[in-house]
Scaffold this active site. Structure first.
Site, PDB file in Angstrom:
ATOM      1  N   PRO A   2       0.836  -1.205   0.000  1.00  0.00           N
ATOM      2  CA  PRO A   2       0.000   0.000   0.000  1.00  0.00           C
ATOM      3  C   PRO A   2       0.872   1.256   0.000  1.00  0.00           C
ATOM      4  O   PRO A   2       1.909   1.294   0.657  1.00  0.00           O
ATOM      5  CB  PRO A   2      -0.788  -0.087   1.309  1.00  0.00           C
ATOM      6  CG  PRO A   2      -0.497  -1.405   1.890  1.00  0.00           C
ATOM      7  CD  PRO A   2       0.716  -1.959   1.240  1.00  0.00           C
ATOM      8  N   GLU A   3       0.438   2.261  -0.717  1.00  0.00           N
ATOM      9  CA  GLU A   3       1.176   3.524  -0.709  1.00  0.00           C
ATOM     10  C   GLU A   3       0.509   4.462   0.303  1.00  0.00           C
ATOM     11  O   GLU A   3      -0.516   4.125   0.899  1.00  0.00           O
ATOM     12  CB  GLU A   3       1.230   4.086  -2.135  1.00  0.00           C
ATOM     13  CG  GLU A   3       1.861   3.041  -3.071  1.00  0.00           C
ATOM     14  CD  GLU A   3       2.395   3.567  -4.399  1.00  0.00           C
ATOM     15  OE1 GLU A   3       2.594   4.784  -4.532  1.00  0.00           O
ATOM     16  OE2 GLU A   3       2.638   2.722  -5.290  1.00  0.00           O
ATOM     17  N   LYS A  51       4.077   5.649   5.126  1.00  0.00           N
ATOM     18  CA  LYS A  51       3.475   4.322   5.251  1.00  0.00           C
ATOM     19  C   LYS A  51       3.351   3.870   6.704  1.00  0.00           C
ATOM     20  O   LYS A  51       2.995   2.728   6.977  1.00  0.00           O
ATOM     21  CB  LYS A  51       4.306   3.312   4.445  1.00  0.00           C
ATOM     22  CG  LYS A  51       4.333   3.672   2.954  1.00  0.00           C
ATOM     23  CD  LYS A  51       5.225   2.736   2.170  1.00  0.00           C
ATOM     24  CE  LYS A  51       5.255   3.166   0.700  1.00  0.00           C
ATOM     25  NZ  LYS A  51       6.131   2.299  -0.100  1.00  0.00           N
ATOM     26  N   ARG A 121      12.602  10.592  11.405  1.00  0.00           N
ATOM     27  CA  ARG A 121      13.454   9.780  10.533  1.00  0.00           C
ATOM     28  C   ARG A 121      12.917   9.723   9.106  1.00  0.00           C
ATOM     29  O   ARG A 121      13.582   9.217   8.211  1.00  0.00           O
ATOM     30  CB  ARG A 121      13.551   8.343  11.084  1.00  0.00           C
ATOM     31  CG  ARG A 121      14.377   8.230  12.364  1.00  0.00           C
ATOM     32  CD  ARG A 121      14.900   6.816  12.532  1.00  0.00           C
ATOM     33  NE  ARG A 121      13.811   5.852  12.686  1.00  0.00           N
ATOM     34  CZ  ARG A 121      13.375   5.399  13.869  1.00  0.00           C
ATOM     35  NH1 ARG A 121      13.942   5.803  14.980  1.00  0.00           N
ATOM     36  NH2 ARG A 121      12.394   4.531  13.930  1.00  0.00           N
ATOM     37  N   ASN A 165       5.667   2.345  -5.649  1.00  0.00           N
ATOM     38  CA  ASN A 165       5.974   2.068  -7.038  1.00  0.00           C
ATOM     39  C   ASN A 165       5.050   2.759  -8.043  1.00  0.00           C
ATOM     40  O   ASN A 165       5.489   3.208  -9.099  1.00  0.00           O
ATOM     41  CB  ASN A 165       5.935   0.556  -7.268  1.00  0.00           C
ATOM     42  CG  ASN A 165       6.982   0.132  -8.269  1.00  0.00           C
ATOM     43  OD1 ASN A 165       7.734   0.969  -8.777  1.00  0.00           O
ATOM     44  ND2 ASN A 165       7.020  -1.137  -8.579  1.00  0.00           N
ATOM     45  N   ARG A 253      12.883  -3.520  -7.635  1.00  0.00           N
ATOM     46  CA  ARG A 253      11.466  -3.186  -7.830  1.00  0.00           C
ATOM     47  C   ARG A 253      11.251  -2.808  -9.284  1.00  0.00           C
ATOM     48  O   ARG A 253      12.113  -2.176  -9.906  1.00  0.00           O
ATOM     49  CB  ARG A 253      11.058  -2.012  -6.925  1.00  0.00           C
ATOM     50  CG  ARG A 253      11.201  -2.265  -5.434  1.00  0.00           C
ATOM     51  CD  ARG A 253      10.214  -3.294  -4.899  1.00  0.00           C
ATOM     52  NE  ARG A 253       8.813  -2.983  -5.177  1.00  0.00           N
ATOM     53  CZ  ARG A 253       8.064  -2.181  -4.426  1.00  0.00           C
ATOM     54  NH1 ARG A 253       8.566  -1.627  -3.337  1.00  0.00           N
ATOM     55  NH2 ARG A 253       6.810  -1.939  -4.747  1.00  0.00           N
TER      56      ARG A 253
END
Ligand SMILES: [Zn+2]
Length: 263
Positions: A2-3, A51, A121, A165, A253
């Site tokens: 999932p994005e 995410k 981060r 992606n 990827r």
């Protein structure tokens, strides 16, 4: 995987269904052994950064990252909640709703004061509120100090949080930018345009659950074949120039791009 748009959608669902509600938290599968530390507490806030999903409770928070296999299932019930089936890592339940989490990469209790450390981060997230407009500058700086290809940097969560992606391929196509351009050679104008484009497009994903990226198809529910410019269109003619869309691997990827529009 999932994005960011779908993680923000989940955050909103929790906010809507569980906010200020005492929430029973269990681990039917048994692997989320810390569930009891926060079970029964009220959800005070639910938020996403890229995410990462963070559910704040009264004395601690739960951090969840779905990874590749993680899935949510939201259900409503009247008298008794449905029996959990399969490997349910965590179950969240109030009077009328039950949410099951299966297969996440991470589901852990963290101290409330560790939440800002976690977010620090990460790179800026185009879906986070950004009243001072600091996100764009921060994104540009993070890209331009690196020599690795921009296609790789857009997937790096410490550069830009939430993009995966699909958005990577589509944002680069829309910017007419080769995915192989080293970060430090991408002009600031192009990076500004990519950031602004992500800020414009990703909320459509939060609203609809679809990653809408094609001009003329930004409303409604376009068919899968019509949805993307280059993503999963390898070998098919580019919608702008007719050259065949290319596919390659970048850091293991799949990468999709038009060799002519994105020369
Ligand atoms: Zn093209």
């Amino acid at each position: 995987m999932p994005e960011g748009h779908s993680v923000h959608r989940t955050a909103k669902q929790f906010q809507k269904l569980f906010l200020h509600e005492p929430t029973k938290i269990s681990s039917p599968q048994g692997r989320f052994t810390d569930a009891g530390l926060v079970s029964g507490q009220q959800l005070t806030k639910s938020e996403a950064w890229g995410k990462q999903l963070v559910l704040h409770f009264e004395t601690a928070a739960i951090r969840i990252h779905l990874g590749i296999y993680g899935k949510w299932k939201f259900s409503t019930f009247e008298d008794t909640p449905p029996e959990p089936y399969g490997q349910v890592r965590a179950r969240f339940q109030n009077q009328s709703h039950v949410v099951d989490l299966r297969g996440p990469t991470a589901c852990e209790v963290i101290e409330l004061d560790q939440v800002p450390v976690l977010f620090d981060r990460l790179g800026p997230d185009p879906l986070r509120p950004d009243p001072k407009q600091l996100g764009r500058e921060s994104f540009i700086e993070r890209v331009q100090k690196r020599k690795v290809p921009i296609g790789q940097l857009l997937m790096d969560q410490s550069v830009l949080a939430g993009v995966g992606n699909v958005y990577r391929a589509e944002l680069l196509f829309r910017a007419n930018l080769s995915p192989f351009t080293p970060g430090n050679q991408v002009p600031s104008d192009d990076l500004e345009a990519i950031w602004d484009d992500a800020v414009a497009l990703m909320p459509l994903g939060v609203r609809t659950g679809l990653m809408l990226t094609r001009d003329g198809y930004l409303k409604g529910r376009p068919k899968k074949d019509d949805r993307y410019n280059v993503y999963k269109r390898e070998g098919l003619p580019c919608r702008s120039c007719n050259q065949n869309v290319a596919i390659g691997l970048m850091q293991a990827r799949k990468l999709y791009w038009c060799p002519k529009c994105q020369a």
